[in-house]
Enzyme design. Structure first.
Site, mmCIF file in Angstrom:
data_model
loop_
_atom_site.group_PDB
_atom_site.id
_atom_site.type_symbol
_atom_site.label_atom_id
_atom_site.label_comp_id
_atom_site.label_asym_id
_atom_site.label_seq_id
_atom_site.Cartn_x
_atom_site.Cartn_y
_atom_site.Cartn_z
ATOM 1 N N ASP A 11 61.546 74.730 20.127
ATOM 2 C CA ASP A 11 61.955 76.117 20.335
ATOM 3 C C ASP A 11 60.872 76.833 21.157
ATOM 4 O O ASP A 11 59.805 76.258 21.418
ATOM 5 C CB ASP A 11 62.267 76.805 18.995
ATOM 6 C CG ASP A 11 61.036 77.155 18.188
ATOM 7 O OD1 ASP A 11 59.979 76.548 18.434
ATOM 8 O OD2 ASP A 11 61.120 78.028 17.313
ATOM 9 N N SER A 55 60.393 83.452 18.135
ATOM 10 C CA SER A 55 60.755 82.074 17.838
ATOM 11 C C SER A 55 62.050 81.673 18.552
ATOM 12 O O SER A 55 62.154 81.841 19.749
ATOM 13 C CB SER A 55 60.852 81.923 16.316
ATOM 14 O OG SER A 55 60.916 80.579 15.996
ATOM 15 N N ASP A 83 57.126 75.674 17.376
ATOM 16 C CA ASP A 83 56.835 75.279 15.995
ATOM 17 C C ASP A 83 57.961 74.467 15.386
ATOM 18 O O ASP A 83 57.746 73.693 14.472
ATOM 19 C CB ASP A 83 56.441 76.484 15.118
ATOM 20 C CG ASP A 83 57.490 77.578 15.100
ATOM 21 O OD1 ASP A 83 58.485 77.493 15.842
ATOM 22 O OD2 ASP A 83 57.297 78.540 14.329
ATOM 23 N N ASP A 107 58.521 78.977 20.780
ATOM 24 C CA ASP A 107 57.118 79.066 20.347
ATOM 25 C C ASP A 107 56.587 77.729 19.826
ATOM 26 O O ASP A 107 55.475 77.665 19.278
ATOM 27 C CB ASP A 107 56.887 80.199 19.343
ATOM 28 C CG ASP A 107 57.564 79.994 18.002
ATOM 29 O OD1 ASP A 107 58.680 79.437 17.996
ATOM 30 O OD2 ASP A 107 56.982 80.384 16.975
HETATM 31 O O1 LIG Z 1 61.855 81.374 13.032
HETATM 32 P P1 LIG Z 1 60.650 80.513 12.840
HETATM 33 O O2 LIG Z 1 60.722 79.228 13.612
HETATM 34 O O3 LIG Z 1 59.419 81.281 13.028
HETATM 35 O O4 LIG Z 1 60.654 80.096 11.299
HETATM 36 C C1 LIG Z 1 60.706 81.012 10.253
HETATM 37 O O5 LIG Z 1 62.050 81.316 9.977
HETATM 38 C C2 LIG Z 1 62.858 80.242 9.574
HETATM 39 C C3 LIG Z 1 64.226 80.792 9.363
HETATM 40 O O6 LIG Z 1 64.162 81.754 8.362
HETATM 41 P P2 LIG Z 1 65.418 82.526 7.900
HETATM 42 O O7 LIG Z 1 66.326 81.510 7.286
HETATM 43 O O8 LIG Z 1 64.933 83.521 6.909
HETATM 44 O O9 LIG Z 1 66.029 83.121 9.133
HETATM 45 C C4 LIG Z 1 62.287 79.648 8.292
HETATM 46 O O10 LIG Z 1 63.039 78.545 7.899
HETATM 47 C C5 LIG Z 1 60.863 79.258 8.529
HETATM 48 O O11 LIG Z 1 60.290 78.784 7.357
HETATM 49 C C6 LIG Z 1 60.065 80.413 9.035
HETATM 50 O O12 LIG Z 1 58.776 79.946 9.290
HETATM 51 MG MG LIG Z 2 59.719 78.909 16.193
#
Ligand SMILES: O=P([O-])(O)O[C@H]1O[C@H](COP(=O)(O)O)[C@@H](O)[C@H](O)[C@H]1O
Ligand SMILES: [Mg+2]
Length: 576
Positions: free
Chosen positions: A303, A150, A307, A305
């Site tokens: 970002d 990500s 999303d 990926d």
């Molecule tokens: O990183 P992504 O875009 O895949 O997103 C993932 O991680 C983010 C950050 O998570 P954390 O606060 O635990 O680091 C979360 O808000 C999100 O829901 C999750 O899908």
């Molecule tokens: Mg992402």
């Protein structure tokens, strides 16, 4: 010299005697001889599913992303799939974003799955995460894998694993897969030898199938038509969304989309940004520069990926102002609900979802429209889990979280930066036809539901030591909770790990009905809320701040905002 725990050394030695390549062995030996602290960080634990799948630094060891950890995770996934769906044809969709080693990890995943008799649906070119989620549903797959870390720094990689509903795995599957992975004691337990007959490429028409569904989300095609020359800037920040976001904007009807050329091509080194994270203002520097050149009315960036997405719009002085995920989330929620209401489609059977660290303004907007809003733990997978629970009973309109993620409609079951970019552009075009800017609409929202302003501090603490320090900070909040912050009393503490809600005014405690998670939230007498939690994707502790005040007169927007910013700064000082 750092002493190495014998169990860590034993793990490293088991790799040294395992059936793996010579370079990896040399690298491990070098760590044993020369860099014990790096050896400890590389082997002290195994990668586990966090908020966004397996994620870690690339390198040798059980706590790192490499072909062996990817292979073992995939063998565990294969074993679990074969247990869950005995005798059935099992398909798994796979793609990746632009990161270093991504095709290696994606083909390793495909090889191990096919070696286990599982069919693989493989994208010919990298595609954003939401399309992988949709592919799982569209091709009737039992699972999916997206190779990406990500928005993490370039040294990371990751493995987002999906279940048959198109959402990232949640309990019990996440734990069950890891249990299967733990049963793998030797590299020889992994079936590495691919079976080409089970390998299928996803045809090009899939893009169009997805885009048609995205187009179906549009609620104001006439407004887009009227504003189709509105200048928009988009950057995929070297990631996988470079084709699909412009295509989605085009399919909505936007004709003046300007791509940030320096960031258009996929590149896992992310050479033009410090971090490829649209939450960081720096990552939007080139986008805003182009925005100025073309007089953009909206600047968008995703970002790697694809999303999560960030948006910036010109304010009343003509300067670009970055909107955070809470602001775009509130704007989209308000837009969606206004349009659903206008169409007479709100009949009590619709719902929206956010997370407990997302602005409560979204809850207030939903209340105002009489629409249910569920608040779940951080992780878009938890939003998707509610969609699945209510499938066939109630309709999901949209949902999102502070970390720049939003989803409209339910054909995708993860946050979708592609459709969110198109929807936010449409919302802006719609309000423009009414003579309103984004700030006019935000003022309208704030005057009805309260002016909410949020801020986030993330403190990075790396490695095993860092993880221990983060745990110690969380323990300290639990044992010595603050009684006041910035001169304002703490009136309630919600501890999601201890499942407790303590009312400090009455001294009473109640049980919190929510899955446990290491999050603690402080509610202050003036309506402010502060949350602390370790990130589940990066070596960070995160502090979320939210303050609010009424906005009696929309012309006081900037004045009230300045007061709220001052309150936020006061609270932030407590944590730095
Ligand atoms: O990183 P992504 O875009 O895949 O997103 C993932 O991680 C983010 C950050 O998570 P954390 O606060 O635990 O680091 C979360 O808000 C999100 O829901 C999750 O899908
Ligand atoms: Mg992402």
């Amino acid at each position: 010299m750092t002493s190495i725990d014998p169990s860590i050394l034993a793990k490293a030695n088991s790799w040294l005697s395992g059936n793996i390549d010579q370079d990896t062995k040399l690298e491990i030996q070098k760590l044993i001889d020369e860099n014990p602290s790096e050896l400890i960080d590389s082997f002290y634990q195994d990668l586990e599913f966090g908020t966004g799948g397996l994620r870690g630094l690339m390198g040798v060891g059980t706590n790192r992303m490499n072909v062996y950890t990817v292979g073992m995770a995939t063998q565990g996934l294969a074993n679990y799939l074969l247990k869950c769906f005995p005798g059935e044809t099992i398909r798994v969709a796979i793609t990746n974003d632009c990161r270093i080693n991504n095709t290696l990890f994606a083909t390793t995943t495909a090889n191990v799955l096919t070696a286990n008799g599982i069919h693989v649906m493989y994208f010919k070119e990298m595609r954003p995460t939401p399309m992988l989620s949709f592919a799982v549903r569209h091709f009737d797959c039992k699972s999916g894998v997206m190779i990406t870390a990500s928005h993490n720094p370039k040294e990371y990689n990751g493995y987002k694993a999906y279940w048959d509903d198109g959402a990232q795995v949640v309990a019990p599957h996440d734990k069950n897969i890891i249990d299967e992975v733990k049963k793998i004691t030797s590299f020889d337990d992994v079936n590495w030898d691919k079976n080409d007959e089970l390998f299928h490429f996803i045809e090009e028409d899939f893009d169009q199938i997805y885009l048609d569904l995205v187009k179906g989300l549009s609620l104001s095609p006439e407004a887009v038509q009227a504003q189709n020359s509105m200048p928009i800037v988009f950057s995929p920040i070297h990631g996988a969304s470079g084709k699909m976001v412009p295509a989605a904007l085009k399919t909505f009807g936007f004709e003046n989309v300007n791509i940030v050329k320096e960031q258009a091509e996929p590149d896992g080194n992310f050479p033009t940004v410090i971090y490829p994270n649209p939450e960081e203002a720096e990552a939007l520097t080139l986008s805003l520069k182009l925005g100025k050149e073309v007089n953009a009315e909206l600047v968008l960036a995703c970002d790697p990926d694809g999303d999560r997405y960030a948006a910036a719009v010109p304010n009343e002085s003509g300067e670009f102002e970055l909107l955070n995920g809470n602001q775009t989330g509130s704007l989209l929620t308000y837009y969606l609900l206004s349009k659903w209401k206008e169409a007479g489609k709100l009949d009590g059977k619709q719902f929206m979802v956010n997370t407990i660290v997302t602005t409560e303004l979204i809850d207030r907007i939903c209340e105002g429209f009489g629409v249910k809003c569920f608040s779940v733990l951080t992780g878009f997978k938890n939003i998707a889990a509610i969609i699945k629970d209510l499938e066939g009973k109630e309709t999901f309109i949209g949902g999102g979280e502070e970390s720049y993620g939003y989803l409209v409609g339910d054909f995708v079951r993860d946050k979708d930066g592609v459709s969110a970019c198109a929807m936010v552009a449409e919302a802006i075009a719609y309000y423009k036809t009414q003579g309103k800017t984004v700030f006019d609409v935000l003022a309208e929202i704030y005057s009805q539901f309260g002016f909410y302003k949020e801020a986030l501090i993330s403190v990075t603490k790396k490695g095993k030591d860092g993880a221990e320090q983060i745990q110690a900070l969380m323990t300290d909040f639990r044992h010595h909770p603050p009684s006041e912050m910035n001169g304002v009393k703490v009136v309630k503490i919600m501890d999601v790990k201890e499942s407790s809600i303590k009312d400090l005014l009455t001294g009473k405690s109640e049980k919190l009905e929510m899955d446990k998670s290491n999050v603690i939230q402080f509610y202050l007498a003036d309506g402010s809320k502060i949350s602390a939690r370790p990130s589940g994707t990066e070596p960070k502790i995160k502090y979320y701040f939210s303050v609010n005040a009424p906005l009696a007169n929309t012309s006081d927007y900037r004045k009230v905002e300045a007061e709220l910013v001052e309150r936020l700064e006061g609270l932030k000082r407590y944590f730095s």
